[in-house]
Design a protein around this motif. Structure first.
Motif, mmCIF file in Angstrom:
data_model
loop_
_atom_site.group_PDB
_atom_site.id
_atom_site.type_symbol
_atom_site.label_atom_id
_atom_site.label_comp_id
_atom_site.label_asym_id
_atom_site.label_seq_id
_atom_site.Cartn_x
_atom_site.Cartn_y
_atom_site.Cartn_z
ATOM 1 N N PHE A 256 -5.864 -0.871 14.151
ATOM 2 C CA PHE A 256 -6.006 -0.832 12.769
ATOM 3 C C PHE A 256 -6.778 -2.005 12.223
ATOM 4 C CE2 PHE A 256 -1.509 0.771 13.358
ATOM 5 C CZ PHE A 256 -1.970 1.910 13.799
ATOM 6 N N ASN A 257 -6.418 -3.447 12.726
ATOM 7 C CA ASN A 257 -7.328 -4.389 12.343
ATOM 8 C C ASN A 257 -7.280 -4.608 10.851
ATOM 9 O OD1 ASN A 257 -7.718 -4.330 14.958
ATOM 10 N ND2 ASN A 257 -9.933 -5.014 14.904
ATOM 11 N N LEU A 258 -5.729 -4.736 10.345
ATOM 12 C CA LEU A 258 -5.905 -5.097 8.768
ATOM 13 C C LEU A 258 -5.386 -6.383 8.652
ATOM 14 C CD1 LEU A 258 -3.934 -1.915 7.695
ATOM 15 C CD2 LEU A 258 -6.518 -2.257 7.895
ATOM 16 N N PHE A 259 -5.503 -6.844 7.592
ATOM 17 C CA PHE A 259 -5.023 -8.075 7.243
ATOM 18 C C PHE A 259 -3.723 -8.043 6.617
ATOM 19 C CE2 PHE A 259 -9.802 -8.869 6.285
ATOM 20 C CZ PHE A 259 -10.024 -9.922 7.165
ATOM 21 N N ASP A 260 -2.510 -8.730 7.285
ATOM 22 C CA ASP A 260 -1.153 -8.340 6.934
ATOM 23 C C ASP A 260 -1.014 -9.046 5.643
ATOM 24 O OD1 ASP A 260 -0.499 -7.125 9.224
ATOM 25 O OD2 ASP A 260 0.005 -9.012 10.357
ATOM 26 N N SER A 261 -1.735 -10.119 5.131
ATOM 27 C CA SER A 261 -1.446 -10.969 4.225
ATOM 28 C C SER A 261 -2.079 -10.439 2.779
ATOM 29 C CB SER A 261 -1.702 -12.425 4.247
ATOM 30 O OG SER A 261 -3.101 -12.224 4.500
ATOM 31 N N LYS A 262 -2.814 -9.206 3.238
ATOM 32 C CA LYS A 262 -3.533 -8.568 1.751
ATOM 33 C C LYS A 262 -3.082 -7.531 1.513
ATOM 34 C CE LYS A 262 -8.051 -10.815 2.896
ATOM 35 N NZ LYS A 262 -7.954 -11.807 1.889
ATOM 36 N N THR A 263 -3.058 -7.016 0.304
ATOM 37 C CA THR A 263 -2.504 -5.397 0.171
ATOM 38 C C THR A 263 -3.630 -4.615 0.382
ATOM 39 O OG1 THR A 263 -3.867 -5.513 -2.145
ATOM 40 C CG2 THR A 263 -1.563 -6.355 -2.047
ATOM 41 N N ASP B 221 -1.205 5.948 -4.203
ATOM 42 C CA ASP B 221 -0.143 5.361 -4.785
ATOM 43 C C ASP B 221 0.299 4.338 -4.004
ATOM 44 O OD1 ASP B 221 0.253 6.820 -2.578
ATOM 45 O OD2 ASP B 221 2.423 7.561 -3.401
ATOM 46 N N LYS B 222 -0.609 3.745 -3.036
ATOM 47 C CA LYS B 222 -0.255 2.567 -2.081
ATOM 48 C C LYS B 222 -0.927 1.289 -2.358
ATOM 49 C CE LYS B 222 2.918 5.050 0.349
ATOM 50 N NZ LYS B 222 4.317 4.667 -0.016
ATOM 51 N N GLU B 223 -1.992 1.281 -3.212
ATOM 52 C CA GLU B 223 -2.876 0.187 -3.323
ATOM 53 C C GLU B 223 -2.301 -1.122 -3.486
ATOM 54 O OE1 GLU B 223 -5.251 1.353 -6.864
ATOM 55 O OE2 GLU B 223 -4.656 -0.754 -7.744
ATOM 56 N N ASN B 224 -1.058 -1.397 -3.902
ATOM 57 C CA ASN B 224 -0.309 -2.602 -4.125
ATOM 58 C C ASN B 224 0.720 -3.018 -3.059
ATOM 59 O OD1 ASN B 224 -1.603 -3.485 -6.395
ATOM 60 N ND2 ASN B 224 -0.250 -1.914 -7.569
ATOM 61 N N ASP B 225 0.643 -2.090 -1.926
ATOM 62 C CA ASP B 225 1.480 -2.323 -0.750
ATOM 63 C C ASP B 225 0.772 -3.140 0.189
ATOM 64 O OD1 ASP B 225 3.320 -0.499 -2.111
ATOM 65 O OD2 ASP B 225 3.649 0.701 -0.206
ATOM 66 N N TYR B 226 1.735 -3.672 1.173
ATOM 67 C CA TYR B 226 1.029 -4.751 2.210
ATOM 68 C C TYR B 226 1.392 -3.685 3.554
ATOM 69 C CZ TYR B 226 0.903 -8.693 -0.888
ATOM 70 O OH TYR B 226 0.552 -9.493 -1.940
ATOM 71 N N PRO B 227 0.464 -3.987 4.536
ATOM 72 C CA PRO B 227 0.638 -3.179 5.590
ATOM 73 C C PRO B 227 1.984 -3.230 6.369
ATOM 74 C CG PRO B 227 -1.529 -4.498 5.798
ATOM 75 C CD PRO B 227 -0.779 -4.971 4.452
ATOM 76 N N SER B 228 2.600 -4.123 6.114
ATOM 77 C CA SER B 228 3.912 -4.114 6.678
ATOM 78 C C SER B 228 5.005 -2.962 6.299
ATOM 79 C CB SER B 228 4.771 -5.304 6.550
ATOM 80 O OG SER B 228 4.801 -5.853 5.323
ATOM 81 N N GLN B 229 4.493 -2.569 5.089
ATOM 82 C CA GLN B 229 5.336 -1.314 4.339
ATOM 83 C C GLN B 229 4.769 -0.101 4.622
ATOM 84 O OE1 GLN B 229 4.277 -3.861 0.560
ATOM 85 N NE2 GLN B 229 6.418 -3.025 -0.058
ATOM 86 N N LEU B 230 3.652 -0.114 5.624
ATOM 87 C CA LEU B 230 2.952 1.316 5.555
ATOM 88 C C LEU B 230 3.254 1.806 7.258
ATOM 89 C CD1 LEU B 230 -0.590 0.701 4.478
ATOM 90 C CD2 LEU B 230 1.479 1.607 3.148
#
Ligand code: ADP
Length: 261
Positions: free
Chosen positions: A91-98, A132-141
């Protein structure tokens, strides 16, 4: 739309030179979902990463649309890459970004106006089913949701081509099919050309129109996916199909004994 001519790539490992790709020639039509399949070490990753020059080819030519990718200097390549989206196995997402900030990232660094970024990100989150997930962080997905964020981010510059580097390999089968269906949906809605590498025949069968089989850094066969199943020409394709047949036969044996699965 994508033409790869005489593409070769070598790696040095100690005293050894490994030919990861040897004289690859391929044509991929605009709007196609093109699968590149092969066993581990065949050269799939190297090939897909040469398309946007994350790996530099040693020789050969790559043309995407009207752009000769292999002729571009660094500055031109940066611009061209905006039109080539890419998604990754991890995935290569930034964990600290929403979720919002992850998708917005390429537009934010390019200095786009805030309201334009907001509209684009929301449009894409709706497309991938994550409004409905725009404010979630990757760790919540979940894994599938993370890949949806990866897909939205890859589409943020309205690319002509989407490269998928084993994008479903770390997902369970049900999530894999949902992501493949999303890719199919995006392919139809946006007329986006998708190049997808995989080591899973199932993925190829489920989503791709045309395919190439890579074996020892060479193209072993190309054609429609149907042709691969009806008339496999390469050793790799025959081995893939025999593995599927083996597991199907095992299932019949188990079901026949009443053991069930
Ligand atoms: P695949 O994606 O099909 O598993 P790769 O493209 O990763 O195959 O690798 C093709 C060949 O190139 C393999 O023999 C691999 O070990 C080698 N290779 C890939 N990347 C490197 C590297 N950075 N350095 C040395 N050898 C590499």
């Amino acid at each position: 739309m994508i033409t790869i001519s005489n593409l070769s790539k070598f790696y040095k490992s100690g005293n050894e030179t490994i030919a990861a790709l040897s004289q690859i020639n391929l044509q991929i039509q605009k709007g196609d979902i093109f699968g590149i399949i092969g066993f581990s070490g065949a050269g799939k990753s190297t090939l897909i990463r040469c398309l946007n020059r994350l790996e530099e080819p040693d020789s050969g030519r790559i043309v995407i649309g009207d752009t000769v990718i292999t002729d571009l200097n660094e500055a031109q390549l940066r611009l061209a890459r905006r039109k080539i989206g890419m998604i990754f196995q991890h995935f290569n997402l930034f964990d600290s970004k929403t979720v919002f900030q992850n998708v917005a990232f390429p537009l934010t660094v390019a200095g786009h106006p805030k309201d334009q970024i907001r509209d684009k990100v929301r449009e894409l989150l709706a497309l991938v089913g994550l409004e409905d997930k725009e404010n979630d962080y990757p760790s919540q997905l979940s894994g599938g949701q993370k890949q949806r964020v990866g897909i939205a981010r890859a589409l943020v510059n309205d690319p002509d081509v989407l490269l998928s580097d084993e994008a479903t390999s770390s997902l369970d089968p049900q999530t894999t099919y949902a992501i493949l269906e999303l890719l199919q949906d995006i392919n139809r809605k946006l007329n986006l050309t998708i190049v997808l590498i995989t080591h899973e025949l199932d993925v190829l069968q489920h989503v791709c129109d045309h395919m190439a089989v890579i074996e020892y850094g060479r193209v072993a066969e190309t054609g429609t996916v149907d042709k691969l199943f009806l008339n496999p020409e390469s050793e790799t394709a025959r081995r893939f199909i025999s593995i599927i047949d083996y597991y199907r036969d095992q299932r019949f044996v188990i079901e026949g004994t009443g053991a069930g699965i």
